[in-house]
Design a protein around this motif. Sequence first.
Motif, PDB file in Angstrom:
ATOM      1  N   VAL A 163      44.103   7.739 121.442  1.00  0.00           N
ATOM      2  CA  VAL A 163      44.391   9.132 121.083  1.00  0.00           C
ATOM      3  C   VAL A 163      44.358  10.010 122.330  1.00  0.00           C
ATOM      4  O   VAL A 163      43.435   9.928 123.144  1.00  0.00           O
ATOM      5  N   VAL A 164      45.374  10.854 122.463  1.00  0.00           N
ATOM      6  CA  VAL A 164      45.472  11.811 123.562  1.00  0.00           C
ATOM      7  C   VAL A 164      45.457  13.212 122.951  1.00  0.00           C
ATOM      8  O   VAL A 164      46.292  13.534 122.095  1.00  0.00           O
ATOM      9  N   LEU A 165      44.492  14.030 123.404  1.00  0.00           N
ATOM     10  CA  LEU A 165      44.306  15.380 122.850  1.00  0.00           C
ATOM     11  C   LEU A 165      44.382  16.434 123.947  1.00  0.00           C
ATOM     12  O   LEU A 165      44.025  16.164 125.097  1.00  0.00           O
ATOM     13  N   SER A 166      44.774  17.647 123.563  1.00  0.00           N
ATOM     14  CA  SER A 166      44.634  18.784 124.479  1.00  0.00           C
ATOM     15  C   SER A 166      43.144  19.118 124.560  1.00  0.00           C
ATOM     16  O   SER A 166      42.354  18.732 123.683  1.00  0.00           O
ATOM     17  N   GLU A 167      42.743  19.821 125.586  1.00  0.00           N
ATOM     18  CA  GLU A 167      41.337  20.239 125.699  1.00  0.00           C
ATOM     19  C   GLU A 167      40.911  21.033 124.474  1.00  0.00           C
ATOM     20  O   GLU A 167      39.827  20.846 123.947  1.00  0.00           O
ATOM     21  N   LYS A 168      41.782  21.924 124.026  1.00  0.00           N
ATOM     22  CA  LYS A 168      41.468  22.779 122.887  1.00  0.00           C
ATOM     23  C   LYS A 168      41.261  21.959 121.608  1.00  0.00           C
ATOM     24  O   LYS A 168      40.355  22.234 120.821  1.00  0.00           O
ATOM     25  N   ASP A 169      42.087  20.922 121.420  1.00  0.00           N
ATOM     26  CA  ASP A 169      42.000  20.133 120.187  1.00  0.00           C
ATOM     27  C   ASP A 169      40.785  19.208 120.142  1.00  0.00           C
ATOM     28  O   ASP A 169      40.504  18.606 119.109  1.00  0.00           O
ATOM     29  N   LYS A 170      40.034  19.128 121.220  1.00  0.00           N
ATOM     30  CA  LYS A 170      38.831  18.292 121.235  1.00  0.00           C
ATOM     31  C   LYS A 170      37.638  18.968 120.568  1.00  0.00           C
ATOM     32  O   LYS A 170      36.647  18.310 120.264  1.00  0.00           O
ATOM     33  N   TYR A 171      37.716  20.278 120.328  1.00  0.00           N
ATOM     34  CA  TYR A 171      36.517  21.019 119.932  1.00  0.00           C
ATOM     35  C   TYR A 171      36.660  21.850 118.664  1.00  0.00           C
ATOM     36  O   TYR A 171      35.975  22.853 118.509  1.00  0.00           O
ATOM     37  N   HIS A 172      37.510  21.458 117.754  1.00  0.00           N
ATOM     38  CA  HIS A 172      37.676  22.220 116.517  1.00  0.00           C
ATOM     39  C   HIS A 172      36.573  21.878 115.509  1.00  0.00           C
ATOM     40  O   HIS A 172      36.034  20.770 115.529  1.00  0.00           O
ATOM     41  N   PRO A 173      36.266  22.802 114.601  1.00  0.00           N
ATOM     42  CA  PRO A 173      35.196  22.555 113.622  1.00  0.00           C
ATOM     43  C   PRO A 173      35.605  21.546 112.551  1.00  0.00           C
ATOM     44  O   PRO A 173      36.784  21.366 112.258  1.00  0.00           O
ATOM     45  N   LYS A 174      34.599  20.943 111.977  1.00  0.00           N
ATOM     46  CA  LYS A 174      34.817  20.058 110.836  1.00  0.00           C
ATOM     47  C   LYS A 174      34.991  20.924 109.584  1.00  0.00           C
ATOM     48  O   LYS A 174      34.662  22.104 109.571  1.00  0.00           O
ATOM     49  N   LEU A 175      35.511  20.330 108.525  1.00  0.00           N
ATOM     50  CA  LEU A 175      35.793  21.051 107.284  1.00  0.00           C
ATOM     51  C   LEU A 175      34.559  21.780 106.753  1.00  0.00           C
ATOM     52  O   LEU A 175      34.656  22.923 106.300  1.00  0.00           O
ATOM     53  N   LYS A 176      33.384  21.154 106.817  1.00  0.00           N
ATOM     54  CA  LYS A 176      32.153  21.781 106.302  1.00  0.00           C
ATOM     55  C   LYS A 176      31.812  23.073 107.025  1.00  0.00           C
ATOM     56  O   LYS A 176      31.162  23.945 106.472  1.00  0.00           O
ATOM     57  N   LYS A 177      32.250  23.199 108.275  1.00  0.00           N
ATOM     58  CA  LYS A 177      31.960  24.396 109.075  1.00  0.00           C
ATOM     59  C   LYS A 177      33.087  25.426 109.029  1.00  0.00           C
ATOM     60  O   LYS A 177      32.951  26.511 109.585  1.00  0.00           O
ATOM     61  N   LEU A 178      34.190  25.074 108.380  1.00  0.00           N
ATOM     62  CA  LEU A 178      35.348  25.973 108.348  1.00  0.00           C
ATOM     63  C   LEU A 178      35.140  27.107 107.349  1.00  0.00           C
ATOM     64  O   LEU A 178      34.767  26.871 106.199  1.00  0.00           O
ATOM     65  N   THR A 179      35.380  28.323 107.793  1.00  0.00           N
ATOM     66  CA  THR A 179      35.456  29.459 106.878  1.00  0.00           C
ATOM     67  C   THR A 179      36.945  29.711 106.680  1.00  0.00           C
ATOM     68  O   THR A 179      37.604  30.346 107.501  1.00  0.00           O
ATOM     69  N   SER A 180      37.475  29.167 105.585  1.00  0.00           N
ATOM     70  CA  SER A 180      38.916  29.242 105.371  1.00  0.00           C
ATOM     71  C   SER A 180      39.341  30.659 105.018  1.00  0.00           C
ATOM     72  O   SER A 180      38.717  31.302 104.174  1.00  0.00           O
ATOM     73  N   PRO A 181      40.433  31.115 105.625  1.00  0.00           N
ATOM     74  CA  PRO A 181      40.955  32.441 105.293  1.00  0.00           C
ATOM     75  C   PRO A 181      41.923  32.403 104.098  1.00  0.00           C
ATOM     76  O   PRO A 181      42.506  33.414 103.749  1.00  0.00           O
ATOM     77  N   PHE A 182      42.079  31.226 103.485  1.00  0.00           N
ATOM     78  CA  PHE A 182      43.054  31.057 102.406  1.00  0.00           C
ATOM     79  C   PHE A 182      42.361  30.822 101.065  1.00  0.00           C
ATOM     80  O   PHE A 182      41.343  30.149 100.998  1.00  0.00           O
ATOM     81  N   THR A 183      42.954  31.366 100.024  1.00  0.00           N
ATOM     82  CA  THR A 183      42.482  31.167  98.657  1.00  0.00           C
ATOM     83  C   THR A 183      43.642  30.668  97.812  1.00  0.00           C
ATOM     84  O   THR A 183      44.762  31.154  97.956  1.00  0.00           O
ATOM     85  N   MET A 184      43.355  29.721  96.943  1.00  0.00           N
ATOM     86  CA  MET A 184      44.376  29.163  96.055  1.00  0.00           C
ATOM     87  C   MET A 184      44.871  30.248  95.112  1.00  0.00           C
ATOM     88  O   MET A 184      44.075  30.935  94.487  1.00  0.00           O
ATOM     89  N   VAL A 185      46.182  30.421  95.060  1.00  0.00           N
ATOM     90  CA  VAL A 185      46.785  31.358  94.119  1.00  0.00           C
ATOM     91  C   VAL A 185      47.217  30.538  92.915  1.00  0.00           C
ATOM     92  O   VAL A 185      48.039  29.617  93.042  1.00  0.00           O
ATOM     93  N   MET A 186      46.651  30.835  91.779  1.00  0.00           N
ATOM     94  CA  MET A 186      46.947  30.081  90.565  1.00  0.00           C
ATOM     95  C   MET A 186      48.228  30.621  89.938  1.00  0.00           C
ATOM     96  O   MET A 186      48.421  31.824  89.823  1.00  0.00           O
ATOM     97  N   SER A 187      49.133  29.710  89.585  1.00  0.00           N
ATOM     98  CA  SER A 187      50.392  30.117  88.922  1.00  0.00           C
ATOM     99  C   SER A 187      50.213  30.056  87.416  1.00  0.00           C
ATOM    100  O   SER A 187      49.357  29.337  86.901  1.00  0.00           O
ATOM    101  N   ASP A 188      51.035  30.814  86.722  1.00  0.00           N
ATOM    102  CA  ASP A 188      50.926  30.860  85.250  1.00  0.00           C
ATOM    103  C   ASP A 188      51.527  29.632  84.606  1.00  0.00           C
ATOM    104  O   ASP A 188      52.465  29.071  85.001  1.00  0.00           O
TER     105      ASP A 188
END
Length: 188
Positions: A163-188
């Motif tokens: 695997v070859v990564l950019s420096e930035k891509d080596k240090y992203h948070p895991k899902l448990k630490k993510l504060t997602s800015p998205f919310t599921m929009v429920m359709s009718d």
Amino acid sequence: MNVIKTNIEGLIIIEPRIFKDDRGYFFESFSQREFEEKVCKTIFVQDNESKSSYGVVRGLHFQRPPFAQSKLVRVIKGAVLDVAVDIRKGSPTYGQHVAVELTEENHRQFFIPRGFAHGFCVLTDEVIFQYKCDNFYTPQHEGALAWDDPELAIDWQIPVDKVVLSEKDKYHPKLKKLTSPFTMVMSD
């Protein structure tokens, strides 16, 4: 075009109709009218292209609102494993992913709506990858997940030591630490 729904709502695989003869092939890679009829209404405002070599993993990226992006991606040369992870709070598939192989031979495209982290891994010596985005890139709204988060259980189909990564891509948070800015929009 043939539209293939995946097991996560909103993630769509698109197969174009390909016309082949002794000269080669022809296909319509994008039609706004047909896309809106069969997938969703959106207007793409930016096209991007990247070139990468074997083992490169780009991702898992997203942009935060109000600059969130939907993407329509495809491979021009080579092959990738393309991955989208649901990061919509309240989604029944939160944290799950869809992985699809996109190649120059299968001509498949993958539509990733807003609310997903996206990335790909290069499976061939070289790849040329194209993205259509429905919002402009803004670096200050970048977000990402760790590509190797064990909770995501993504099989990138290459050995970890390749695997070859950019420096930035080596240090992203895991899902448990993510504060997602998205919310599921429920359709009718």
